[in-house]
Every structure is written in structure tokens, then in C-alpha cells.
Design a protein around this motif. Structure first.
Motif, PDB file in Angstrom:
ATOM      1  N   VAL A 151       0.848  -1.199   0.000  1.00 52.24           N
ATOM      2  CA  VAL A 151       0.000   0.000   0.000  1.00 52.24           C
ATOM      3  C   VAL A 151       0.882   1.248   0.000  1.00 52.24           C
ATOM      4  O   VAL A 151       0.630   2.205  -0.740  1.00 52.24           O
ATOM      5  CB  VAL A 151      -0.946  -0.011   1.234  1.00 52.24           C
ATOM      6  CG1 VAL A 151      -1.689   1.315   1.340  1.00 52.24           C
ATOM      7  CG2 VAL A 151      -1.931  -1.158   1.133  1.00 52.24           C
ATOM      8  N   ARG A 152       1.950   1.215   0.816  1.00 54.43           N
ATOM      9  CA  ARG A 152       2.863   2.365   0.845  1.00 54.43           C
ATOM     10  C   ARG A 152       3.471   2.584  -0.535  1.00 54.43           C
ATOM     11  O   ARG A 152       3.666   3.708  -0.975  1.00 54.43           O
ATOM     12  CB  ARG A 152       3.995   2.123   1.849  1.00 54.43           C
ATOM     13  CG  ARG A 152       3.543   2.042   3.278  1.00 54.43           C
ATOM     14  CD  ARG A 152       2.918   3.333   3.713  1.00 54.43           C
ATOM     15  NE  ARG A 152       2.636   3.343   5.119  1.00 54.43           N
ATOM     16  CZ  ARG A 152       1.735   4.105   5.695  1.00 54.43           C
ATOM     17  NH1 ARG A 152       1.014   4.935   4.958  1.00 54.43           N
ATOM     18  NH2 ARG A 152       1.532   4.085   6.973  1.00 54.43           N
ATOM     19  N   LYS A 153       3.752   1.499  -1.201  1.00 57.27           N
ATOM     20  CA  LYS A 153       4.352   1.603  -2.538  1.00 57.27           C
ATOM     21  C   LYS A 153       3.358   2.244  -3.494  1.00 57.27           C
ATOM     22  O   LYS A 153       3.722   3.101  -4.308  1.00 57.27           O
ATOM     23  CB  LYS A 153       4.742   0.204  -3.014  1.00 57.27           C
ATOM     24  CG  LYS A 153       5.661   0.232  -4.190  1.00 57.27           C
ATOM     25  CD  LYS A 153       6.053  -1.170  -4.562  1.00 57.27           C
ATOM     26  CE  LYS A 153       6.487  -1.196  -5.988  1.00 57.27           C
ATOM     27  NZ  LYS A 153       6.542  -2.539  -6.507  1.00 57.27           N
ATOM     28  N   ALA A 154       2.096   1.830  -3.394  1.00 63.03           N
ATOM     29  CA  ALA A 154       1.057   2.408  -4.248  1.00 63.03           C
ATOM     30  C   ALA A 154       0.908   3.896  -3.941  1.00 63.03           C
ATOM     31  O   ALA A 154       0.736   4.723  -4.846  1.00 63.03           O
ATOM     32  CB  ALA A 154      -0.262   1.677  -4.021  1.00 63.03           C
ATOM     33  N   GLN A 155       1.015   4.251  -2.658  1.00 62.32           N
ATOM     34  CA  GLN A 155       0.895   5.665  -2.279  1.00 62.32           C
ATOM     35  C   GLN A 155       2.076   6.472  -2.825  1.00 62.32           C
ATOM     36  O   GLN A 155       1.906   7.579  -3.332  1.00 62.32           O
ATOM     37  CB  GLN A 155       0.823   5.768  -0.752  1.00 62.32           C
ATOM     38  CG  GLN A 155      -0.513   5.260  -0.214  1.00 62.32           C
ATOM     39  CD  GLN A 155      -0.512   4.993   1.280  1.00 62.32           C
ATOM     40  OE1 GLN A 155       0.541   4.872   1.895  1.00 62.32           O
ATOM     41  NE2 GLN A 155      -1.693   4.886   1.865  1.00 62.32           N
ATOM     42  N   LYS A 156       3.253   5.871  -2.738  1.00 62.02           N
ATOM     43  CA  LYS A 156       4.440   6.545  -3.281  1.00 62.02           C
ATOM     44  C   LYS A 156       4.281   6.769  -4.775  1.00 62.02           C
ATOM     45  O   LYS A 156       4.519   7.856  -5.301  1.00 62.02           O
ATOM     46  CB  LYS A 156       5.683   5.687  -3.009  1.00 62.02           C
ATOM     47  CG  LYS A 156       6.975   6.257  -3.562  1.00 62.02           C
ATOM     48  CD  LYS A 156       7.964   5.182  -3.901  1.00 62.02           C
ATOM     49  CE  LYS A 156       7.565   4.468  -5.161  1.00 62.02           C
ATOM     50  NZ  LYS A 156       8.482   3.416  -5.577  1.00 62.02           N
ATOM     51  N   GLN A 157       3.805   5.722  -5.450  1.00 61.02           N
ATOM     52  CA  GLN A 157       3.626   5.817  -6.898  1.00 61.02           C
ATOM     53  C   GLN A 157       2.579   6.873  -7.257  1.00 61.02           C
ATOM     54  O   GLN A 157       2.740   7.634  -8.209  1.00 61.02           O
ATOM     55  CB  GLN A 157       3.209   4.453  -7.440  1.00 61.02           C
ATOM     56  CG  GLN A 157       3.339   4.361  -8.945  1.00 61.02           C
ATOM     57  CD  GLN A 157       2.938   2.980  -9.443  1.00 61.02           C
ATOM     58  OE1 GLN A 157       3.391   1.980  -8.912  1.00 61.02           O
ATOM     59  NE2 GLN A 157       2.083   2.933 -10.434  1.00 61.02           N
ATOM     60  N   ALA A 158       1.510   6.940  -6.442  1.00 61.53           N
ATOM     61  CA  ALA A 158       0.461   7.945  -6.681  1.00 61.53           C
ATOM     62  C   ALA A 158       1.051   9.344  -6.564  1.00 61.53           C
ATOM     63  O   ALA A 158       0.791  10.222  -7.401  1.00 61.53           O
ATOM     64  CB  ALA A 158      -0.676   7.755  -5.683  1.00 61.53           C
ATOM     65  N   ALA A 159       1.879   9.549  -5.529  1.00 61.30           N
ATOM     66  CA  ALA A 159       2.509  10.864  -5.334  1.00 61.30           C
ATOM     67  C   ALA A 159       3.387  11.205  -6.539  1.00 61.30           C
ATOM     68  O   ALA A 159       3.360  12.333  -7.052  1.00 61.30           O
ATOM     69  CB  ALA A 159       3.334  10.854  -4.048  1.00 61.30           C
ATOM     70  N   ILE A 209       2.422  -0.387 -10.187  1.00 56.66           N
ATOM     71  CA  ILE A 209       1.135  -0.834  -9.654  1.00 56.66           C
ATOM     72  C   ILE A 209       0.058  -0.085 -10.437  1.00 56.66           C
ATOM     73  O   ILE A 209       0.215   1.096 -10.732  1.00 56.66           O
ATOM     74  CB  ILE A 209       1.023  -0.491  -8.155  1.00 56.66           C
ATOM     75  CG1 ILE A 209       2.073  -1.263  -7.367  1.00 56.66           C
ATOM     76  CG2 ILE A 209      -0.380  -0.767  -7.617  1.00 56.66           C
ATOM     77  CD1 ILE A 209       2.208  -0.858  -5.915  1.00 56.66           C
ATOM     78  N   LEU A 229      -2.885   2.005 -10.668  1.00 59.64           N
ATOM     79  CA  LEU A 229      -3.595   2.864  -9.718  1.00 59.64           C
ATOM     80  C   LEU A 229      -4.929   3.301 -10.309  1.00 59.64           C
ATOM     81  O   LEU A 229      -5.079   3.428 -11.525  1.00 59.64           O
ATOM     82  CB  LEU A 229      -2.746   4.090  -9.397  1.00 59.64           C
ATOM     83  CG  LEU A 229      -1.417   3.806  -8.691  1.00 59.64           C
ATOM     84  CD1 LEU A 229      -0.563   5.063  -8.647  1.00 59.64           C
ATOM     85  CD2 LEU A 229      -1.651   3.303  -7.279  1.00 59.64           C
ATOM     86  N   LEU A 237      -6.427   9.162  -8.538  1.00 60.95           N
ATOM     87  CA  LEU A 237      -5.356  10.101  -8.901  1.00 60.95           C
ATOM     88  C   LEU A 237      -5.924  11.493  -9.184  1.00 60.95           C
ATOM     89  O   LEU A 237      -5.347  12.506  -8.801  1.00 60.95           O
ATOM     90  CB  LEU A 237      -4.595   9.585 -10.124  1.00 60.95           C
ATOM     91  CG  LEU A 237      -3.730   8.339  -9.898  1.00 60.95           C
ATOM     92  CD1 LEU A 237      -3.102   7.880 -11.212  1.00 60.95           C
ATOM     93  CD2 LEU A 237      -2.642   8.601  -8.874  1.00 60.95           C
ATOM     94  N   ILE A 264      -6.805  13.054  -5.937  1.00 62.08           N
ATOM     95  CA  ILE A 264      -5.584  13.487  -5.233  1.00 62.08           C
ATOM     96  C   ILE A 264      -5.120  14.828  -5.800  1.00 62.08           C
ATOM     97  O   ILE A 264      -4.821  15.770  -5.078  1.00 62.08           O
ATOM     98  CB  ILE A 264      -4.448  12.434  -5.369  1.00 62.08           C
ATOM     99  CG1 ILE A 264      -4.787  11.194  -4.559  1.00 62.08           C
ATOM    100  CG2 ILE A 264      -3.112  13.007  -4.920  1.00 62.08           C
ATOM    101  CD1 ILE A 264      -3.865  10.008  -4.810  1.00 62.08           C
ATOM    102  N   ILE A 270      -3.121  11.498   0.252  1.00 60.24           N
ATOM    103  CA  ILE A 270      -2.756  10.297  -0.514  1.00 60.24           C
ATOM    104  C   ILE A 270      -3.065   9.031   0.290  1.00 60.24           C
ATOM    105  O   ILE A 270      -3.559   8.046  -0.253  1.00 60.24           O
ATOM    106  CB  ILE A 270      -1.269  10.355  -0.934  1.00 60.24           C
ATOM    107  CG1 ILE A 270      -1.079  11.523  -1.904  1.00 60.24           C
ATOM    108  CG2 ILE A 270      -0.826   9.055  -1.592  1.00 60.24           C
ATOM    109  CD1 ILE A 270       0.351  11.812  -2.272  1.00 60.24           C
ATOM    110  N   VAL A 276      -5.455   6.351  -1.419  1.00 59.40           N
ATOM    111  CA  VAL A 276      -4.868   5.059  -1.850  1.00 59.40           C
ATOM    112  C   VAL A 276      -4.789   4.151  -0.626  1.00 59.40           C
ATOM    113  O   VAL A 276      -3.917   4.308   0.225  1.00 59.40           O
ATOM    114  CB  VAL A 276      -3.459   5.272  -2.456  1.00 59.40           C
ATOM    115  CG1 VAL A 276      -2.885   3.946  -2.930  1.00 59.40           C
ATOM    116  CG2 VAL A 276      -3.517   6.252  -3.604  1.00 59.40           C
ATOM    117  N   GLN A 280      -5.288   0.576  -0.889  1.00 60.13           N
ATOM    118  CA  GLN A 280      -4.927  -0.824  -1.169  1.00 60.13           C
ATOM    119  C   GLN A 280      -4.157  -0.944  -2.485  1.00 60.13           C
ATOM    120  O   GLN A 280      -4.083  -0.016  -3.236  1.00 60.13           O
ATOM    121  CB  GLN A 280      -6.158  -1.700  -1.218  1.00 60.13           C
ATOM    122  CG  GLN A 280      -7.215  -1.206  -2.169  1.00 60.13           C
ATOM    123  CD  GLN A 280      -8.507  -1.976  -2.001  1.00 60.13           C
ATOM    124  OE1 GLN A 280      -8.520  -3.031  -1.425  1.00 60.13           O
ATOM    125  NE2 GLN A 280      -9.583  -1.449  -2.512  1.00 60.13           N
TER     126      GLN A 280
END
Lengths: 675, 53
Positions: free
Chosen positions: A483-491, B9, B11, B16, B19, B47, B51, B53
Motif C-alpha cells: 500500500v505504501r508503494k502504491a501511495q508513493k507511486q500515486a505521489a 502498480i 492505480l 489520482l 488526489i 494520498i 490510496v 490498497q
């Protein structure tokens, strides 16, 4: 934002003066004033009101009017204040900033600051209400970071076109168009992506692979133990069949057959006795487990029951209604209900008959019950002792039988060993017997080994269970990491998108500026010159030489024109964006006034005319401060038709005795006595 | 510092977009108030909320 009115009260050389601003078609307000009459003071009044900032060359700390301070007595207080009325997005505002000085002694023009503050009231329609956060409200309407674009000193404006000011130009474009939001968002998203990245790395995958390896090792170990167990079992079977074979051989010898069969029978009996002993042991364990603790308490329980019963007999345990109490009622000849009790009456006799019966109720009865239970408990312990004793006796019997059987078997084996007759394949019975004993030892050894392996397999299974549980925990941890990785990627993805938008819009605004600058600058400057903001955001002036444009050194006037053209272009673009339907969250534009002090200062007459043509077009609302000498001639000719309001500053230097420097503002040139 | 696993991943596009909108709104509020303190925490919170999951 639209300026409506500014009032200066005891602010520098102004005692109580007001300027109303024009807007709309004739949106130009001109304030005429000689050098030193207070034009820059009015510009400072704006920045002081909005941002609590002033920039005076002389006596910057002295805000209060000298005339007002002179007129005050020591101990009196003088308030210097600026009030501005304006509207913004359809809302009316009134802002008032003040600073109060206390005069200390005669001749004190500075005083001591005793109070200061700012208040803002706002409202739509009827009445204005005070806001709780005046400073923030003002900054929201006209952000301080934009102030240099809207309140500027014409003598400094040419700095924009200086060779090292591309950062200021870039910042101006970003600020005015709202692109700063994008730039900041990109920077902050980058920081936040870094935070998420750190968190992802905290949940490393190493742990998972390590635990997987451990589980794999345990499984392999268990499998190999299982193989070992199977092989041992096979070996046991093999030895067992060898034993059967040897036994068969022994049976084959006539004299040995009887002994052998006898031994077999005894061995069976021995096995049975062993089982009996084990069964008795189980019963003993079970009995002791369930009664042992109680057994320890028995002496105490017995003593307690005895004491309690003794107390009861001695009447030391109180009852609900004691005999003594009944006696006291009979003696008093009055019942508890108030009835008279004469001896011999039915009621008297009835009460008397209760004596002795009453004690069975209440606490004494409970005491009797407890004593009963305690005795029962003590009795049950007797049963426990009897039971244990019987079991011990049983076990002893079985053990005796076992000993006897062992002796019988040993005797038979001795007899068998003494038989020297040969078996069917040439071995003597004694030899066969020795072989048999060896094989039996072998079986015993293999059985022990199998038992050990089973124990090891059990331990390995438990270890595997523990590791699997640990693996589950790590799995949950890894889920968090994912989940942290997905959040990092979103950022990162949002940052990248905003960065692209930012670059695109910045370039778009730059090109839009250049279009307007081109028109404006070409209008006012020499025809062979052109101004533009280049890709590195430098404001450059170029000259057409043959087929090529060559950057040239700029005169102060040309730099001033280029800078004005740049500011004007930004204000126009901001206004167009604000009025267009295609607003976006970060590219919104806005309507802003322009307040310019001496924008014609460094220009020659021909340039003044051209600049004067451009200035009314720069914004909805333009406030221009000018000296008469700057104004007269081409400027006046070009701008007159756009003027909505016009004021003259009448400055009295206060040279006469008893008078002090003071500027009065008039909207009539003759009354102002202007030059 | 490089990540241990750089695989992408998939998303949610709507997340997005949300966000982006929320981050820009937060930035605008902070900028207008000239109070940029705490903006990184606010973006992290946005974020984290979007996000899950």
C-alpha cells in the motif's frame, strides 16, 4: 479587486484626506503632485494597510503626522491610520490599520507607540461584519507576493528588464497566473513521495524470503526424518521376521518346543501385567490429581467443623430471633406487634412455644449446614485415602506377578540355553536362543530410535507451525508495504502530471505575454526594436539587423517601457483568464488594480506619449502618480479622455512659525493651487 | 535510494484525479493564507486516504 476609496488620517504629512478611485471605461485615476508632496507616501499607505510594510527614505519610523503630534499635549495620544474601501468577488470590504502614539513631552514628534492593529469588515448587501482574521483576509484578496506587481515605483520598474532578473519575471508569471500553486505542489509531492519510499523500504521483503527459507528447511528436515522413520520401521519388520524365523527353528527342536511355547505364554502374561500396572498408574494419577489439594486441607476442615459446631452448641452463633429475645417479650407481656401478652392466653402460649424452634432459622441453620458440608468433605477425604490405598495394593499385586513371570521366563531361557540339540539347519537351540536375544535387543534399539524420530518429527511440526504463523504476520506487513508503494507511486504520478502541466502553462503564459509585449512595445519603442521574454525568462530587447534580431543594450527609457509592457501584459492575461469560462483551479487569473508612482520618470517626450497610450489599457483600474512636468504635454493629451478621477496634492512645507508640513488633496486644480 | 521492487502498480485513475484536485486545493489555501506550514503532512494524509490498497 476594485479599489474604491483610500483615507489617510494623521499619516505622515496627511491629516485627514480621501481619494476616490475611478474604474471601468474611464478607469484611470491620476494623482498630480510635485516632488516631495506625498505621492510615494500614498503608495506606501497601500502597502502599509495591506501588508504592514512601508518604504520611506526619510524618517521611516515616523508615521504620525508632525502637525498632529505638535498639536497634541504631552500625554495625549495621536492615531495614524489608513482606511481603504474596496470590493472583491462581489463582496464589499472596509479595512482600517492604525498605530497610536503617545506624546511624551513638548517637542516630541515621534511619541511612543502604545497601540496598533488592523480591522477588516466585509459584507454583501446590507451592513459589514468584522472578520476574525483581518491580516489573512487582506492577504487572501491581494497576496503580498504579488504586491510588487501592483504597487510599484516607476523609478524602479525598469529593474524587471535587468539582465539578472529572470527569476523575478518567472515568479511574476507564476504568481499572477496561479502557477505557483502548481510549482509548490510539485515540490511538496516530491517530498511526500520520498516519505512513502522510506516507509516502503522499512517493510523490506528480506524478512519474507528469510522465513520462507526457514520453513523450507524445516519441511526438508521433517521429510528426511519421516524417511528415516520409515526405514527404521522396515528394519524393525525385518528383524521381527528374523525373530519369527528363529522362534520357528527353536520350535522345531522337540525338547525346546514345550519350553518355547511356555515362554511365549509367560511373555503374554507378562505383557498383560505390564498393561495392568500402567492402568493402575493411570487411575492413581487421576485420583491424586482430583483430590490431592483437598486432601491437604482436610485437617483444617475437620478442625473448622469441630469449632463451628462447638460454637453453635454454646449459642455463640446469633440467630434471627433468639430465645433471650422471646423471653424479654414474655417478661414485658407485650408482643412485637403491640398486643398485650397475659400469661396463660393463647398468644402468650404460642410465643412461648416458639422458644427453641427459632434457632433453627437464620445464621445457626446456616452454621449447621456448613458443619454438615465440612464433615462430608472430611468424609470424602477418607474415601480418597481408601481408594489410593486400594490402588497401591493392586499395583503391588501386579508387580509381584510381574516379578514372578520374569523369574519364570529367565528360568525357561536358561533351560533353553542348556539344550544343545541342533535345530533343523544345524544350529543348536542355545545358539538360536542367543541369536533370538540379540535380535530382540536389536528390535528394542530400533524401537527406541523410532520413538526418538517421532519426537523429533513432532518438534519439527511445531516449529513449522510457528514459522507459518510468523510468515502470516510478515504477509500482513508486506501488504502494508505494498500500500505504501502504491501511495508513493500515486505521489510520483500526480507530481509528474502537475510538472508537465506547469511547464506547459508557464510556456503558454510566456508566449501570451510576448504577444502582448510585442504589440505594446512596438507601439511605444523604436520600430526596429522588439521585446520578449525568452525561454529562460529573461526580458530581452532586440534589434532587427538585416535578417537577424540581435540583443542590444537598453536605455533606461526602453527598459522602463519593456517592463511596463511586461506588467501590463500579465495584468491583461490575468483579467482575461478571470473573465473566461475556462478557469482551472491553478490557472485562474484575477482582476487587479495597478498603482504606479511616476511611470513616466525616465522617458523622453515621444516615449511618454506612447506609454500614455498604453497605460489605460493595462488594467481595469489604473492609478498614476505624476508631477506636473511629467504630466503636461503628450501624457495629458493621450490620457485625458480615460481619466475618471483626478486629484492634486497641495503640499505646505510648514516653514511658517507654528505650521508643519502638510499635504491637502483636492480634486480641483485651481483650489489646490497646483503649478 | 532505489526501491527494492520497482514494478508498477495499476492505480485507480479516479483516485489520482481526486488526489490532484485535493492537493491543489490545499496548496491554494496555504498559499492564500501565506501559511505553508504543514502542507507536506496534509498531502501525505490526502494520498493515504485516497490510496488504501
Amino acid at each position: 479587486m476594485i479599489l474604491e476609496q483610500i483615507t489617510l488620517g494623521n499619516f505622515r504629512q496627511f491629516r485627514k484626506e480621501t481619494i476616490s478611485f475611478a474604474d471601468g471605461d474611464n478607469g484611470v485615476t491620476v494623482v498630480h503632485g510635485a516632488n516631495g508632496s506625498g505621492k510615494t507616501t500614498i503608495l506606501n499607505a497601500f502597502t502599509w494597510l495591506f501588508y504592514n510594510e512601508v518604504d520611506f527614505n526619510t524618517r521611516p519610523d515616523r508615521l504620525a503626522s508632525e502637525g498632529a503630534m505638535a498639536a497634541a499635549d504631552p500625554g495625549d495620544r495621536v492615531e495614524a491610520a489608513v482606511e481603504v474601501e474596496f470590493s472583491h468577488d462581489g463582496v464589499e470590504y472596509f479595512a482600517h490599520r492604525y498605530r497610536v502614539y503617545e506624546k511624551q513631552e513638548a517637542g516630541d514628534f515621534d511619541g511612543i507607540r502604545v497601540d496598533q492593529g488592523v480591522e477588516v469588515r466585509r459584507g454583501e448587501g446590507s451592513g459589514l461584519d468584522a472578520v476574525g482574521n483581518p491580516e489573512e483576509t487582506l492577504d487572501k484578496v491581494l497576496p503580498e507576493r504579488l504586491s510588487e506587481l501592483f504597487f510599484f515605483d516607476g523609478e524602479d520598474i525598469d529593474e524587471l528588464a535587468g539582465i539578472d532578473n529572470q527569476e523575478q519575471i518567472q515568479e511574476a508569471i507564476q504568481n499572477l497566473m496561479g502557477l505557483t500553486i502548481l510549482e509548490r505542489a510539485v515540490s511538496h509531492l516530491d517530498t511526500v513521495a520520498g516519505r512513502f519510499r522510506k516507509k516502503v523500504n522499512e517493510h523490506a521483503d528480506d524478512e519474507r524470503s528469510e522465513i520462507k527459507t526457514k520453513i523450507e528447511n524445516v519441511k526438508n528436515n521433517r521429510d528426511s526424518k519421516q524417511d528415516e522413520k520409515n526405514k527404521a520401521k522396515q528394519a524393525k519388520q525385518q528383524v521381527q521376521s528374523e525373530i519369527t524365523e528363529i522362534e520357528g527353528k527353536i520350535q522345531g527342536v522337540k525338547d525346546a518346543e514345550r519350553l518355547h511355547n511356555n515362554r511365549k505364554r509367560k511373555e503374554k502374561e507378562r505383557e498383560s501385567e505390564l498393561n495392568n500396572i500402567e492402568s493402575v498408574n493411570d487411575s492413581l494419577r487421576s485420583t491424586v490429581n482430583s483430590h490431592a489439594a483437598a486432601s491437604l486441607a482436610v485437617p483444617l476442615v475437620r478442625a473448622t467443623a469441630k469449632d463451628l459446631d462447638e460454637m453453635r452448641k454454646q449459642g455463640k452463633i446469633p440467630s434471627g430471633v433468639s430465645d433471650e429475645y422471646i423471653d424479654s417479650l414474655l417478661d414485658g407481656q407485650t408482643c412485637i406487634c403491640g398486643r398485650e401478652l397475659e400469661p396463660g392466653t393463647r398468644h402468650y402460649n404460642h410465643l412461648q412455644s416458639l422458644k427453641g424452634d427459632t434457632v433453627v432459622d437464620g445464621v445457626e441453620q446456616t452454621a449447621l449446614q456448613i458443619v454438615g458440608h465440612l464433615r462430608q468433605f472430611a468424609t470424602s477425604d477418607d474415601e480418597f485415602e481408601t481408594r489410593v490405598s486400594t490402588l497401591y495394593d493392586d499395583r503391588e499385586d501386579h508387580e509381584n506377578k510381574l516379578n514372578t513371570l520374569d523369574q519364570n521366563i529367565a528360568e525357561i531361557e536358561r533351560e533353553l540355553s542348556d539344550i544343545e540339540k541342533e535345530g533343523p539347519e544345524g544350529n543348536s537351540v542355545s545358539e538360536l536362543e542367543n541369536m533370538l536375544q540379540k535380535k530382540r535387543s536389536e528390535i528394542e534399539s530400533i524401537s527406541q530410535r523410532i520413538g526418538k524420530i517421532i519426537k523429533e518429527i513432532k518438534l519439527l511440526k511445531e516449529k513449522e507451525k510457528d514459522l507459518t504463523r510468523e510468515k502470516e504476520k510478515i504477509k500482513i506487513k508486506n501488504e502494508k508495504a505494498r500500500v505504501r508503494k502504491a501511495q508513493k507511486q500515486a505521489a510520483q504520478e500526480v507530481k509528474q502530471e502537475l510538472q508537465t502541466t506547469f511547464n506547459h502553462l508557464q510556456d503558454k503564459v510566456r508566449q501570451m505575454c510576448n504577444n502582448i509585449i510585442g504589440e505594446t512595445f512596438n507601439d511605444v519603442a523604436s520600430k526596429s526594436l522588439a521585446a520578449e521574454v525568452d525561454e529562460s525568462f529573461k526580458l530581452r530587447i532586440k534589434q532587427q539587423v538585416g535578417d537577424q534580431q540581435v540583443e542590444v543594450d537598453k536605455s533606461t527609457g526602453e527598459r522602463q517601457i519593456a517592463s511596463l509592457a511586461f506588467v501590463g501584459s500579465l495584468v491583461q492575461i490575468a483579467r482575461r483568464r478571470y473573465e473566461s469560462d475556462s478557469q482551472t483551479q491553478y490557472f485562474s487569473g484575477g482582476i487587479y488594480p495597478l498603482v504606479m508612482d511616476s511611470p513616466f520618470g525616465a522617458l523622453d517626450k515621444s516615449h511618454r506619449r506612447e506609454v500614455s497610450r498604453v497605460i489605460p489599457e493595462m488594467g481595469n483600474q489604473v492609478v498614476v502618480f505624476a508631477t506636473d512636468s511629467q504630466w503636461e504635454g503628450p501624457v495629458e493629451e493621450e490620457m485625458s479622455e480615460h481619466i475618471g478621477q483626478q486629484y492634486w496634492l497641495n503640499f505646505d512645507s510648514g516653514e511658517k512659525e507654528g505650521s508643519y508640513p502638510q499635504t491637502r488633496i483636492k480634486n480641483d486644480r485651481m483650489r489646490a493651487g497646483g503649478d | 535510494m532505489a526501491d527494492k521492487d520497482d514494478s508498477e502498480i495499476d492505480l485507480d485513475e479516479e483516485a489520482l484525479t481526486r488526489i490532484k484536485r485535493r492537493v491543489l486545493t490545499a496548496e491554494k489555501e496555504k498559499l492564500d493564507l501565506d501559511l505553508p506550514r504543514g502542507i507536506n503532512n496534509e498531502i501525505e494524509k490526502i494520498i493515504t486516504e485516497e490510496v488504501t490498497q
